[in-house]
Design a protein around this motif. Structure first.
Motif, mmCIF file in Angstrom:
data_model
loop_
_atom_site.group_PDB
_atom_site.id
_atom_site.type_symbol
_atom_site.label_atom_id
_atom_site.label_comp_id
_atom_site.label_asym_id
_atom_site.label_seq_id
_atom_site.Cartn_x
_atom_site.Cartn_y
_atom_site.Cartn_z
ATOM 1 N N TRP A 1 -4.801 -0.589 10.816
ATOM 2 C CA TRP A 1 -4.785 0.137 9.765
ATOM 3 C C TRP A 1 -5.720 1.469 9.998
ATOM 4 C CZ3 TRP A 1 -7.235 -4.458 6.299
ATOM 5 C CH2 TRP A 1 -6.130 -5.329 5.918
ATOM 6 N N ALA A 2 -6.598 1.654 10.720
ATOM 7 C CA ALA A 2 -7.406 2.879 11.083
ATOM 8 C C ALA A 2 -6.510 4.049 11.747
ATOM 9 C CB ALA A 2 -8.535 2.407 11.748
ATOM 10 N N ARG A 3 -5.511 3.353 12.549
ATOM 11 C CA ARG A 3 -4.562 4.299 13.394
ATOM 12 C C ARG A 3 -3.515 4.876 12.430
ATOM 13 N NH1 ARG A 3 -3.441 0.827 18.576
ATOM 14 N NH2 ARG A 3 -5.345 1.681 19.665
ATOM 15 N N HIS B 1 11.781 1.315 -2.691
ATOM 16 C CA HIS B 1 11.602 2.324 -3.618
ATOM 17 C C HIS B 1 9.916 1.993 -4.269
ATOM 18 C CE1 HIS B 1 12.684 -1.650 -5.117
ATOM 19 N NE2 HIS B 1 12.510 -1.191 -6.302
ATOM 20 N N GLN B 2 9.454 1.079 -3.681
ATOM 21 C CA GLN B 2 8.405 0.297 -4.060
ATOM 22 C C GLN B 2 7.022 0.377 -3.295
ATOM 23 O OE1 GLN B 2 8.280 -4.038 -4.078
ATOM 24 N NE2 GLN B 2 8.941 -3.877 -6.311
ATOM 25 N N GLY B 3 6.016 0.487 -3.656
ATOM 26 C CA GLY B 3 4.858 0.305 -2.823
ATOM 27 C C GLY B 3 4.068 -0.865 -3.336
ATOM 28 N N ARG B 4 3.082 -1.291 -2.340
ATOM 29 C CA ARG B 4 2.240 -2.376 -2.689
ATOM 30 C C ARG B 4 0.720 -2.078 -2.568
ATOM 31 N NH1 ARG B 4 4.545 -8.195 -0.948
ATOM 32 N NH2 ARG B 4 2.994 -9.274 -1.598
ATOM 33 N N LEU B 5 0.245 -2.630 -3.594
ATOM 34 C CA LEU B 5 -1.369 -2.057 -3.552
ATOM 35 C C LEU B 5 -2.334 -3.157 -3.103
ATOM 36 C CD1 LEU B 5 -1.313 -0.053 -6.956
ATOM 37 C CD2 LEU B 5 -1.585 1.031 -4.669
ATOM 38 N N ARG B 6 -3.294 -2.575 -2.819
ATOM 39 C CA ARG B 6 -4.345 -3.634 -2.624
ATOM 40 C C ARG B 6 -5.699 -2.910 -2.563
ATOM 41 N NH1 ARG B 6 -4.695 -9.422 -3.018
ATOM 42 N NH2 ARG B 6 -6.806 -9.603 -2.857
ATOM 43 N N ILE B 7 -6.612 -3.542 -3.228
ATOM 44 C CA ILE B 7 -8.026 -2.822 -3.348
ATOM 45 C C ILE B 7 -9.023 -3.659 -3.071
ATOM 46 C CG2 ILE B 7 -9.543 -1.424 -4.880
ATOM 47 C CD1 ILE B 7 -7.306 -0.073 -5.967
ATOM 48 N N HIS C 1 -12.211 -0.008 0.248
ATOM 49 C CA HIS C 1 -11.035 0.157 1.010
ATOM 50 C C HIS C 1 -9.782 -0.085 -0.096
ATOM 51 C CE1 HIS C 1 -8.005 -1.019 4.383
ATOM 52 N NE2 HIS C 1 -8.153 0.336 4.160
ATOM 53 N N ALA C 2 -9.009 0.780 0.102
ATOM 54 C CA ALA C 2 -7.646 0.518 -0.640
ATOM 55 C C ALA C 2 -6.425 1.163 0.053
ATOM 56 C CB ALA C 2 -7.598 1.446 -1.952
ATOM 57 N N ARG C 3 -5.365 0.328 -0.166
ATOM 58 C CA ARG C 3 -4.068 0.592 0.649
ATOM 59 C C ARG C 3 -3.000 0.523 -0.149
ATOM 60 N NH1 ARG C 3 -6.274 -4.336 2.844
ATOM 61 N NH2 ARG C 3 -4.066 -5.097 2.552
ATOM 62 N N LEU C 4 -1.943 1.454 0.231
ATOM 63 C CA LEU C 4 -0.646 1.438 -0.436
ATOM 64 C C LEU C 4 0.502 1.053 0.795
ATOM 65 C CD1 LEU C 4 1.331 1.924 -2.712
ATOM 66 C CD2 LEU C 4 1.735 3.945 -1.722
ATOM 67 N N HIS C 5 1.097 -0.098 0.727
ATOM 68 C CA HIS C 5 2.089 -0.382 2.031
ATOM 69 C C HIS C 5 3.345 -0.046 1.459
ATOM 70 C CE1 HIS C 5 -0.727 -2.766 4.356
ATOM 71 N NE2 HIS C 5 -1.427 -3.021 3.257
ATOM 72 N N THR C 6 4.242 0.573 2.261
ATOM 73 C CA THR C 6 5.378 1.095 1.777
ATOM 74 C C THR C 6 6.790 0.669 2.979
ATOM 75 O OG1 THR C 6 5.198 3.453 2.926
ATOM 76 C CG2 THR C 6 4.713 3.042 0.497
ATOM 77 N N HIS C 7 7.785 0.942 2.466
ATOM 78 C CA HIS C 7 8.939 0.544 3.653
ATOM 79 C C HIS C 7 9.982 1.842 3.412
ATOM 80 C CE1 HIS C 7 8.216 -3.907 3.355
ATOM 81 N NE2 HIS C 7 7.603 -3.526 2.049
ATOM 82 N N ARG C 8 10.500 1.959 4.649
ATOM 83 C CA ARG C 8 11.202 3.126 4.798
ATOM 84 C C ARG C 8 12.650 3.071 4.564
ATOM 85 N NH1 ARG C 8 9.097 4.785 10.781
ATOM 86 N NH2 ARG C 8 8.085 2.801 10.178
ATOM 87 N N ASP D 1 3.833 3.373 7.254
ATOM 88 C CA ASP D 1 4.214 2.413 6.295
ATOM 89 C C ASP D 1 2.647 2.005 5.646
ATOM 90 O OD1 ASP D 1 6.846 2.495 7.090
ATOM 91 O OD2 ASP D 1 6.509 0.931 8.573
ATOM 92 N N VAL D 2 1.640 2.526 6.011
ATOM 93 C CA VAL D 2 0.497 2.276 5.166
ATOM 94 C C VAL D 2 -0.349 3.291 4.793
ATOM 95 C CG1 VAL D 2 -0.798 1.358 7.279
ATOM 96 C CG2 VAL D 2 -1.550 0.638 5.111
ATOM 97 N N PHE D 3 -0.782 3.548 3.747
ATOM 98 C CA PHE D 3 -1.622 4.719 3.568
ATOM 99 C C PHE D 3 -3.246 4.080 3.284
ATOM 100 C CE2 PHE D 3 -3.253 7.704 0.152
ATOM 101 C CZ PHE D 3 -3.714 8.939 1.304
#
Ligand SMILES: CC(C)(COP(=O)(O)OP(=O)(O)OC[C@H]1O[C@@H](n2cnc3c(N)ncnc32)[C@H](O)[C@@H]1OP(=O)(O)O)[C@@H](O)C(=O)NCCC(=O)NCCS
Length: 182
Positions: A56-58, A90-96, A77-84, A62-64
Motif C-alpha cells: 500500500w505504501a509503495r 468502471h468501479q472503485g472499491r472504498l475502505r476507510i 487511512h482510506a483506500r480506493l481499489h480499482t481495476h484497469r 490499482d490502489v490510491f
C-alpha cells in the motif's frame, strides 16, 4: 486535488490529509497496530502483514491511499481499489478506517469525499463499499449520508471472531461527470 489539505474536526483538532507515501510505511504499520482487533478482523487484508502495508505504501496503479495525520501520527487511512481492465474497470472499491479517538468528528466524511472526488476525476462510474451489518453500522450510516444505496444483501455471508455469521451489505454510489451533479 491540492494536498496536503488541512481540516478542522468538530472538536477543533487540526488534521492534515494527504496521499500515502512510500516513506510512511513504518507509521502506517504503527497506525494499524492501534486499530482495534475487532475492526481488523473484518478487513479483506491482514494489516499485520508487513508485506500488505509495504504494498500500500509503495502504491501502484490499482490502489490510491490517503492518510490523515495529527502531528506526526497517522490517525486514519482510506483506500480506493480499482481495476484497469475487465468487468470491474468502471468501479472503485472504498475502505476507510479512523482510530477510535478520532471517530464521530467528521474525519471519515472528509476522507470519503476526497476518494469520491478522486474516483470522479479518474472517470469511474460508480464506487462500491461492503459493510458488515450489525458491526459496521456507523459506516453504513455515513455512506447513506453521502448517497450510497443498497445494491445487495448477502445473508449470513461473513464470519465473526466468535463464529457467528453476519450479513454483508454491498452499497454503491453512482458518480457523475462533475461536482455540480453530486
Ligand atoms: C466508519 C468510520 C470510518 C466513520 O468515520 P468517522 O470519522 O467516525 O465518521 P464521521 O464523523 O464523518 O460520521 C459521518 C456520519 O456517520 C454516522 N456515524 C458515524 N459514527 C457513528 C456511530 N458510532 N453511530 C451512528 N452513526 C455514526 C453519522 O451519521 C455521522 O454523521 P453526523 O456527524 O452528521 O452525525 C469509523 O467509524 C471507523 O473507522 N469504523 C471502523 C471501520 C469501519 O467500519 N470502516 C468502514 C468500512 S468502509
Amino acid at each position: 486535488m491540492k494536498y496536503p489539505k488541512e481540516v478542522v474536526l468538530t472538536n477543533c483538532t487540526e488534521v492534515s490529509i494527504r496521499p500515502l507515501q512510500p516513506e510512511d510505511e513504518g507509521r502506517l504499520r504503527a497506525f494499524y497496530e492501534e486499530v482495534p482487533e475487532i475492526d481488523r478482523w473484518y478487513m479483506r487484508f491482514d494489516v499485520r502483514d508487513p508485506e500488505v502495508i509495504r504494498a500500500w505504501a509503495r502504491g501502484g496503479q490499482d490502489v490510491f491511499s490517503i492518510v490523515a495525520e495529527c502531528g506526526d501520527r497517522i490517525i486514519a487511512h482510506a483506500r480506493l481499489h480499482t481495476h484497469r481492465y475487465g468487468c470491474y474497470h468502471h468501479q472503485g472499491r472504498l475502505r476507510i478506517i479512523v482510530l477510535p479517538d478520532f471517530r464521530q468528528k467528521r474525519l471519515g466524511s472528509w476522507m470519503l469525499l476526497d476518494l469520491i472526488r478522486y474516483a470522479m476525476e479518474k472517470g469511474l462510474r460508480e464506487v462500491r463499499a461492503d459493510f458488515v451489518v450489525g458491526v459496521e453500522d456507523a459506516a453504513i450510516e455515513s455512506a447513506r449520508k453521502l448517497d450510497f444505496f443498497k445494491k445487495a444483501l448477502l445473508e449470513d455471508f461473513v464470519i465473526g471472531p466468535d463464529g457467528a455469521l453476519h450479513d454483508l451489505l454491498i452499497m454503491t454510489k453512482q458518480l457523475h461527470k462533475d461536482w455540480g451533479d453530486f
